[in-house]
Design an enzyme around this catalytic site. Structure first.
Site, PDB file in Angstrom:
ATOM      1  N   LYS A   1     -33.372 100.914 -43.844  1.00 42.06           N
ATOM      2  CA  LYS A   1     -33.092 100.441 -45.054  1.00 42.06           C
ATOM      3  C   LYS A   1     -32.584 101.307 -46.114  1.00 42.06           C
ATOM      4  CE  LYS A   1     -35.111  97.058 -48.928  1.00 42.06           C
ATOM      5  NZ  LYS A   1     -35.872  96.312 -49.332  1.00 42.06           N
TER       6      LYS A   1
ATOM      7  N   LYS B   1     -30.220  97.490 -42.420  1.00 37.49           N
ATOM      8  CA  LYS B   1     -29.894  96.726 -43.907  1.00 37.49           C
ATOM      9  C   LYS B   1     -29.301  97.607 -44.729  1.00 37.49           C
ATOM     10  CE  LYS B   1     -32.150  94.476 -47.154  1.00 37.49           C
ATOM     11  NZ  LYS B   1     -33.484  93.929 -47.934  1.00 37.49           N
TER      12      LYS B   1
END
Ligand code: PBG
Length: 322
Positions: free
Chosen positions: A192, A245
């Site tokens: 992330k 992500k």
């Protein structure tokens, strides 16, 4: 004569039988925002077509998803009260547990996933407990574990720790196993990145940090090797699914994740990716249907098994119409 590659692209059926990558509604996960204490859905200005929903609005979403063939949902909660300890994130009857029960009552087969992070429940908007201005790793872990347990108790199938604390996956896995929830899976937000693409989400979830940024816990977008280390470590800690992500600017990370792990890989096409396409399509600058199907297929081509996308409902309708 050199080989003629166009032979296999000549007609629609030839192209169809040689298609290397599939995209189905069942590959998609639909994220929703559920807000405590409201009775009407609130449109999210920065994400046209998306809403903050009251708990009472959740059953209809479950029915819509079933109709178009989407089998999973990712729930984000917006609590009525925030404090310095994210107390409302652990409330057994908090907004997320309520939403989980409403979803499961409507469709017991729907795969219910929940985001496990405290930022929307903290007055300061950071993803962990503050010691001064520092986000403290180890005092955050029990909070995340307890939050995950309330989701598991309400019936969540998958919990997804997104706060980017070290050992968050192991902490959740351990707590779930100890409490009789060994069947609940962990989807790790492993790679992330600290990203400007989350802008519209922070507006939607009212979770922007009140000072500083998330760079001390989320990944630097310059770093692929560092992301690989975290993917491998999360697998070691017991993750069932690894996530990358944001999505579109990180296809290279998805390719690496696919190469280094046999776990299912999820790509999160985040709020900023959604809003960019929506904004351009509203102006007539892009063909929304075509651009969405092209980008979702690109995630699959890169190696993602699952794609978390705010376009899940529309994309499924378009796919079903083919
Ligand atoms: C919570 C969280 C965020 C997103 C998912 N979980 C925001 C953030 O890290 O600031 C972003 C999702 C999106 O942009 O669609 N930590």
């Amino acid at each position: 004569m050199p080989n003629r590659l166009r032979r296999l692209r000549r007609t629609e059926n030839l192209r169809s039988i040689f298609k290397e990558t599939s995209l189905d509604p069942g590959d998609l996960i639909y994220p929703i925002f559920v807000r405590e204490g409201i009775t009407e859905a609130e449109p999210i200005d920065s994400m046209p077509g998306q809403f903050r929903l009251p708990v009472s609005g959740v059953p209809e979403v479950a029915r819509e998803l079933r109709e178009v063939g989407v089998k999973s949902i990712l729930v984000f909660g917006l609590p009525q009260t925030k404090d310095e300890h994210a107390t409302s994130s652990r409330a057994p009857n908090g907004v997320v547990p309520q939403a989980i029960r409403a979803l499961k009552d409507t469709d017991p087969n729907l795969v219910v996933m929940t985001d496990v992070c405290v930022c929307a429940y903290m007055t300061h908007g950071h993803c962990g407990v503050l010691h001064g201005e520092r986000v403290d790793n180890d005092s955050t872990l029990p909070l995340l574990a307890e939050m995950a347990l309330t989701h598991a108790a309400a019936g969540a199938d998958v919990v997804a720790p997104s706060s980017m604390m070290d050992e968050q996956v192991g902490a959740l896995r351990f707590a779930l196993n100890e409490t009789g929830y060994s069947d609940v899976a962990v989807m790790a937000y492993s790679a992330k990145f600290s990203s400007a693409f989350y802008g519209p989400f922070r507006d939607a979830a009212d979770s922007a940090p009140t000072f500083g940024d998330r760079a001390s816990y989320q990944h630097d977008y310059s770093n692929a090797r560092h992301a690989r280390r975290e993917l491998l470590r999360d697998e070691d800690e017991g993750a069932d699914i690894l996530m990358v992500k944001p999505g579109l600017s990180y296809l290279d990370i998805i390719v690496r994740a696919r190469e280094i792990s046999d776990l299912p890989i999820a790509a999160y096409s985040v709020s900023g990716e959604y809003s960019m396409i929506k904004a351009a399509a509203e102006r007539g600058w892009l063909d929304e249907r075509k651009i969405v199907l092209e980008t979702l297929t690109a995630f699959r081509r890169a190696g993602a098994d699952l794609i978390i996308t705010y376009f899940a409902k529309e994309a499924s309708k378009w796919l079903n119409a083919y």
